[in-house]
Design a protein around this motif. Structure first.
Motif, PDB file in Angstrom:
ATOM      1  N   ASP A   1      -2.191  91.466 -16.331  1.00 31.63           N
ATOM      2  CA  ASP A   1      -0.879  91.104 -15.790  1.00 31.63           C
ATOM      3  C   ASP A   1       0.063  92.297 -15.665  1.00 31.63           C
ATOM      4  N   TYR A   2      -0.173  93.359 -16.439  1.00 33.72           N
ATOM      5  CA  TYR A   2       0.690  94.548 -16.413  1.00 33.72           C
ATOM      6  C   TYR A   2      -0.156  95.803 -16.204  1.00 33.72           C
ATOM      7  N   PRO A   3      -0.781  95.926 -15.036  1.00 24.50           N
ATOM      8  CA  PRO A   3      -1.672  97.060 -14.796  1.00 24.50           C
ATOM      9  C   PRO A   3      -0.895  98.353 -14.538  1.00 24.50           C
ATOM     10  N   LEU A   4      -1.632  99.447 -14.517  1.00 18.19           N
ATOM     11  CA  LEU A   4      -1.049 100.736 -14.142  1.00 18.19           C
ATOM     12  C   LEU A   4      -0.706 100.727 -12.656  1.00 18.19           C
ATOM     13  N   ARG A   5       0.401 101.365 -12.337  1.00 17.99           N
ATOM     14  CA  ARG A   5       0.800 101.516 -10.934  1.00 17.99           C
ATOM     15  C   ARG A   5       1.236 102.956 -10.716  1.00 17.99           C
ATOM     16  N   LEU A   6       1.087 103.415  -9.483  1.00 20.18           N
ATOM     17  CA  LEU A   6       1.497 104.767  -9.130  1.00 20.18           C
ATOM     18  C   LEU A   6       3.009 104.873  -9.261  1.00 20.18           C
ATOM     19  N   SER A   7       3.469 105.786 -10.071  1.00 21.40           N
ATOM     20  CA  SER A   7       4.899 105.974 -10.298  1.00 21.40           C
ATOM     21  C   SER A   7       5.422 107.186  -9.533  1.00 21.40           C
ATOM     22  N   GLU A   8       4.592 108.249  -9.487  1.00 24.82           N
ATOM     23  CA  GLU A   8       5.081 109.479  -8.864  1.00 24.82           C
ATOM     24  C   GLU A   8       3.912 110.384  -8.488  1.00 24.82           C
ATOM     25  N   VAL A   9       4.052 111.043  -7.350  1.00 30.55           N
ATOM     26  CA  VAL A   9       3.169 112.137  -6.962  1.00 30.55           C
ATOM     27  C   VAL A   9       4.082 113.309  -6.641  1.00 30.55           C
ATOM     28  N   ARG A  10       3.857 114.424  -7.309  1.00 26.58           N
ATOM     29  CA  ARG A  10       4.735 115.581  -7.146  1.00 26.58           C
ATOM     30  C   ARG A  10       3.905 116.785  -6.690  1.00 26.58           C
ATOM     31  N   LEU A  11       4.301 117.385  -5.582  1.00 28.32           N
ATOM     32  CA  LEU A  11       3.636 118.576  -5.055  1.00 28.32           C
ATOM     33  C   LEU A  11       4.268 119.809  -5.684  1.00 28.32           C
ATOM     34  N   ASP A  12       3.424 120.728  -6.172  1.00 28.26           N
ATOM     35  CA  ASP A  12       3.911 122.006  -6.688  1.00 28.26           C
ATOM     36  C   ASP A  12       3.143 123.102  -5.970  1.00 28.26           C
ATOM     37  N   SER A  13       3.835 123.818  -5.091  1.00 35.07           N
ATOM     38  CA  SER A  13       3.182 124.872  -4.308  1.00 35.07           C
ATOM     39  C   SER A  13       2.981 126.138  -5.119  1.00 35.07           C
ATOM     40  N   GLY A  14       3.628 126.237  -6.275  1.00 39.79           N
ATOM     41  CA  GLY A  14       3.616 127.483  -7.028  1.00 39.79           C
ATOM     42  C   GLY A  14       4.618 128.440  -6.413  1.00 39.79           C
ATOM     43  N   SER A  15       4.953 129.473  -7.142  1.00 37.43           N
ATOM     44  CA  SER A  15       5.965 130.412  -6.640  1.00 37.43           C
ATOM     45  C   SER A  15       5.388 131.763  -6.249  1.00 37.43           C
ATOM     46  N   SER A  16       4.073 131.937  -6.436  1.00 34.65           N
ATOM     47  CA  SER A  16       3.448 133.202  -6.045  1.00 34.65           C
ATOM     48  C   SER A  16       2.080 132.935  -5.433  1.00 34.65           C
ATOM     49  N   LYS A  17       1.542 133.944  -4.769  1.00 39.69           N
ATOM     50  CA  LYS A  17       0.235 133.801  -4.120  1.00 39.69           C
ATOM     51  C   LYS A  17      -0.880 133.521  -5.116  1.00 39.69           C
ATOM     52  N   GLU A  18      -0.715 133.952  -6.350  1.00 38.65           N
ATOM     53  CA  GLU A  18      -1.750 133.772  -7.363  1.00 38.65           C
ATOM     54  C   GLU A  18      -1.813 132.338  -7.891  1.00 38.65           C
ATOM     55  N   GLN A  19      -0.753 131.563  -7.706  1.00 41.38           N
ATOM     56  CA  GLN A  19      -0.721 130.197  -8.214  1.00 41.38           C
ATOM     57  C   GLN A  19      -1.328 129.235  -7.200  1.00 41.38           C
ATOM     58  N   ARG A  20      -2.019 128.241  -7.711  1.00 44.23           N
ATOM     59  CA  ARG A  20      -2.640 127.238  -6.843  1.00 44.23           C
ATOM     60  C   ARG A  20      -1.687 126.079  -6.603  1.00 44.23           C
ATOM     61  N   THR A  21      -1.773 125.518  -5.415  1.00 42.06           N
ATOM     62  CA  THR A  21      -1.027 124.308  -5.107  1.00 42.06           C
ATOM     63  C   THR A  21      -1.670 123.146  -5.854  1.00 42.06           C
ATOM     64  N   SER A  22      -0.836 122.274  -6.411  1.00 41.85           N
ATOM     65  CA  SER A  22      -1.375 121.119  -7.117  1.00 41.85           C
ATOM     66  C   SER A  22      -0.486 119.899  -6.887  1.00 41.85           C
ATOM     67  N   LEU A  23      -1.095 118.746  -7.099  1.00 41.94           N
ATOM     68  CA  LEU A  23      -0.379 117.478  -7.049  1.00 41.94           C
ATOM     69  C   LEU A  23      -0.387 116.894  -8.447  1.00 41.94           C
ATOM     70  N   SER A  24       0.790 116.602  -8.985  1.00 45.35           N
ATOM     71  CA  SER A  24       0.900 115.948 -10.289  1.00 45.35           C
ATOM     72  C   SER A  24       1.071 114.460 -10.048  1.00 45.35           C
ATOM     73  N   VAL A  25       0.220 113.656 -10.675  1.00 43.05           N
ATOM     74  CA  VAL A  25       0.210 112.209 -10.475  1.00 43.05           C
ATOM     75  C   VAL A  25       0.612 111.531 -11.790  1.00 43.05           C
ATOM     76  N   THR A  26       1.484 110.517 -11.694  1.00 39.45           N
ATOM     77  CA  THR A  26       1.869 109.724 -12.857  1.00 39.45           C
ATOM     78  C   THR A  26       1.617 108.252 -12.559  1.00 39.45           C
ATOM     79  N   LEU A  27       0.828 107.611 -13.423  1.00 38.03           N
ATOM     80  CA  LEU A  27       0.580 106.173 -13.360  1.00 38.03           C
ATOM     81  C   LEU A  27       1.264 105.549 -14.573  1.00 38.03           C
ATOM     82  N   CYS A  28       1.964 104.423 -14.376  1.00 39.54           N
ATOM     83  CA  CYS A  28       2.726 103.801 -15.461  1.00 39.54           C
ATOM     84  C   CYS A  28       2.485 102.305 -15.547  1.00 39.54           C
ATOM     85  N   SER A  29       2.678 101.769 -16.739  1.00 37.08           N
ATOM     86  CA  SER A  29       2.738 100.321 -16.942  1.00 37.08           C
ATOM     87  C   SER A  29       3.542 100.054 -18.208  1.00 37.08           C
ATOM     88  N   THR A  30       4.065  98.847 -18.309  1.00 35.39           N
ATOM     89  CA  THR A  30       4.801  98.403 -19.490  1.00 35.39           C
ATOM     90  C   THR A  30       4.286  97.031 -19.868  1.00 35.39           C
TER      91      THR A  30
END
Length: 172
Positions: free
Chosen positions: A121-150
């Motif tokens: 009845d209270y499953p996990l749901r997608l709460s947020e997807v956040r893109l982080d491009s990094g601030s330098s060429k050496e950093q990789r782009t990533s997506l941070s995902v948050t799933l939530c339930s109460t």
């Protein structure tokens, strides 16, 4: 009376695996109230547990239990690069809600988004997807995902009753 346990065992933090299943795809699931654990999660025909290929060291499970018993679950992980197909799949699964079998580095597994009292009845749901491009060429782009339930209870252990040592189930 002692609260907690005194253990010299090394407790490793972080998550080793995340497997997601749409809440509507749960075919059967067993619960042992004495052990307070679930086992034998089987999807319906056509359903499947989906392995999440998260970036190493990025996954964590947070649970906050309030004094009234309300429990907030947050499952967070990062994906490498711009994986729009994965985000669309998570959005689709989130509409129905998800349950997760979460593996800890210490070998234990927890079932999140499903409880003995409220089922799915209270499953996990997608709460947020956040893109982080990094601030330098050496950093990789990533997506941070948050799933939530109460819901009204902390996550339960998930055990495999098919493997037994000395009559007790092993944590898988």
């Amino acid at each position: 009376m002692t609260l907690g346990s005194i253990s010299c065992a090394k407790h490793l933090g972080g998550l080793s695996s995340i497997r997601l299943l749409s809440a509507s795809e749960i075919g059967s699931l067993s619960y042992d109230s004495a052990e307070r654990c679930f086992s034998s999660l089987l999807p319906i025909d056509g359903g499947e547990l989906r392995d999440v290929a998260f970036a190493e060291g990025s996954a964590r499970l947070e649970e906050v239990v309030e004094p009234d018993g309300t429990t907030h679950h947050k499952l967070r992980f990062a994906l490498r690069g711009l994986q729009s197909g994965v985000v669309e799949e998570l959005r689709r699964l989130s509409q129905e809600g998800m349950v997760a079998v979460v593996g800890l580095h210490g070998g234990e597994k927890l079932l999140v988004g499903y409880s003995a009292l409220a089922a799915a009845d209270y499953p996990l749901r997608l709460s947020e997807v956040r893109l982080d491009s990094g601030s330098s060429k050496e950093q990789r782009t990533s997506l941070s995902v948050t799933l939530c339930s109460t819901d009204g209870s902390p996550s339960c252990h998930y055990m495999d009753y098919t493997k037994k040592e000395g009559g007790r189930p092993n944590l898988v």
